[in-house]
Design a protein around this motif. Structure first.
Motif, short mmCIF file in Angstrom:
data_model
loop_
_atom_site.label_atom_id
_atom_site.label_comp_id
_atom_site.label_asym_id
_atom_site.label_seq_id
_atom_site.Cartn_x
_atom_site.Cartn_y
_atom_site.Cartn_z
N LEU A 1 0.91 -1.19 0.08
CA LEU A 1 -0.19 0.01 -0.04
C LEU A 1 0.95 1.23 0.09
N LYS A 2 2.08 1.05 0.57
CA LYS A 2 2.96 2.27 0.58
C LYS A 2 3.54 2.30 -0.88
N ASP A 3 4.36 1.29 -1.71
CA ASP A 3 5.12 1.36 -2.73
C ASP A 3 4.38 0.88 -3.84
N GLN A 4 3.67 -0.01 -3.83
CA GLN A 4 2.62 -0.46 -4.98
C GLN A 4 3.72 -0.85 -6.23
N ASN A 5 4.65 -1.57 -5.77
CA ASN A 5 5.64 -2.03 -6.88
C ASN A 5 5.86 -3.54 -7.06
#
Length: 336
Positions: A19-23
């Motif tokens: 949810l923070k990086d979405q990678n």
């Protein structure tokens, strides 16, 4: 900390990272967790509950309707989880059954295997193809003490494992016959008693049995309700049915069979078959026996093995390469 607490912690870390990086790296962590869930038998509904609790921990102010939607999803996944586990169980059972059938088919092939003999004055061609893995057709060759060749072809009314078991019993009974008892009518009467005593009343077996004497070139035969074969008379250039009347094996243990004979001349042919050949179904219905004769005529210049191979390919093509019944065809051609 038990395994579910560890998984819950891993899930929370992976969810937070995504949810923070979405990678792609964060998504890969999710795939690793998925494999661990399978390894530790964590059900789909437990994963939904884990996701809901961790999302609420990360975002305490989630709208009520979003939180409530997870309860709905949880109910859906509970039903899905039960159905999925049942599906997996059935797949496992099916795979076990498939494996057992493959082994049984190999064993049956070994049990029913018969060596095609070199018959004086006769060239031989044989093909036998099961509609399924197990064969409900059976053919047999045996040489007696006088050098005469016994030729049997049988067909169980039915397919699959029960038919295959019946064929194995016929093979055993054939091998148990005394060498001096290969006269066709005697063979059928002996087998009839075996079948009547050992086979379920709902199952019947048809059989054709012939004996070729290479010394006087006489072919003696009898039939227990089997599909009539053909006889080609080379001197007349005509085909006729090898029509021998007789009751199916297993109906009445006191049945007596009538014996017939033909003297085989150079160029003559004996054609034996199972009903999987004559009951070849096309888009226009079953093929006629006359059609089969025409196919044979077109290939008569070939050796018997080439003839049966060509006929099988032709009839298989006519059925869109889907056999509906076990297919057995035998051709014996007298040397010129």
């Amino acid at each position: 900390m038990d395994i579910r607490e560890k998984m819950d912690k891993k899930y929370q870390e992976a969810l937070s990272t995504y949810l923070k990086d979405q990678n792609e790296q964060a998504l890969y962590q999710g795939q690793k967790i998925s494999r661990l869930n399978i390894k530790y038998n964590i059900s789909p509904e437990e994963i939904i509950s884990m996701h809901k609790n961790n999302l609420m921990a990360l975002y305490p102010d989630l709208p009520t309707k979003v939180v409530d939607s997870f309860d709905f999803l949880l109910e859906v996944m509970m039903g899905y989880g039960i159905a999925y586990r049942e599906h997996q169980s059935l797949r496992h059972q099916q795979q076990e059954l498939k494996s057992e059938i493959e082994i049984a088919a190999k064993v049956q092939h070994t049990l029913l295997e018969t060596k095609i003999p070199e018959i004086k004055n006769l060239d031989v061609g044989v093909i036998s193809v099961p509609a399924r893995q197990m064969n409900g057709d059976y053919y047999h060759f045996v040489e007696d003490e006088l050098g005469c060749i016994g030729i049997g072809i049988a067909d169980v009314i039915g397919k699959g494992i029960p038919a295959a078991l019946c064929m194995s019993m016929i093979k055993y009974a054939m091998d148990s016959l005394p060498e001096h008892r290969h006269e066709p009518k005697s063979v059928l009467e002996s087998l009839n008693r075996v079948v009547e005593h050992n086979v379920d009343p709902s199952m019947f077996i048809t059989m054709f049995y012939g004996l070729y004497n290479p010394h006087d070139k006489r072919f003696t035969f009898a039939s227990a309700g089997h599909e009539p074969g053909f006889y080609y008379d080379a001197s007349a250039g005509t085909f006729s049915d090898l029509d021998a009347k007789g009751l199916l094996l297993g109906v009445d243990k006191k049945t007596k069979y009538k014996q017939y004979e033909k003297f085989v001349k150079p160029g003559d042919m004996i054609i034996l078959l199972s009903d999987g050949v004559t009951e070849c179904r096309t888009s226009d219905g079953f093929i006629e026996r006359e059609t089969l004769i025409e196919f044979i005529k077109k290939n008569m210049h070939l050796q018997p093995q080439e003839i049966v191979n060509n006929l099988y390919k032709q009839l298989e093509k006519m059925q869109n390469f889907q056999l509906r019944d076990d297919f057995t065809l035998m051709i014996f051609k007298a040397n010129v």
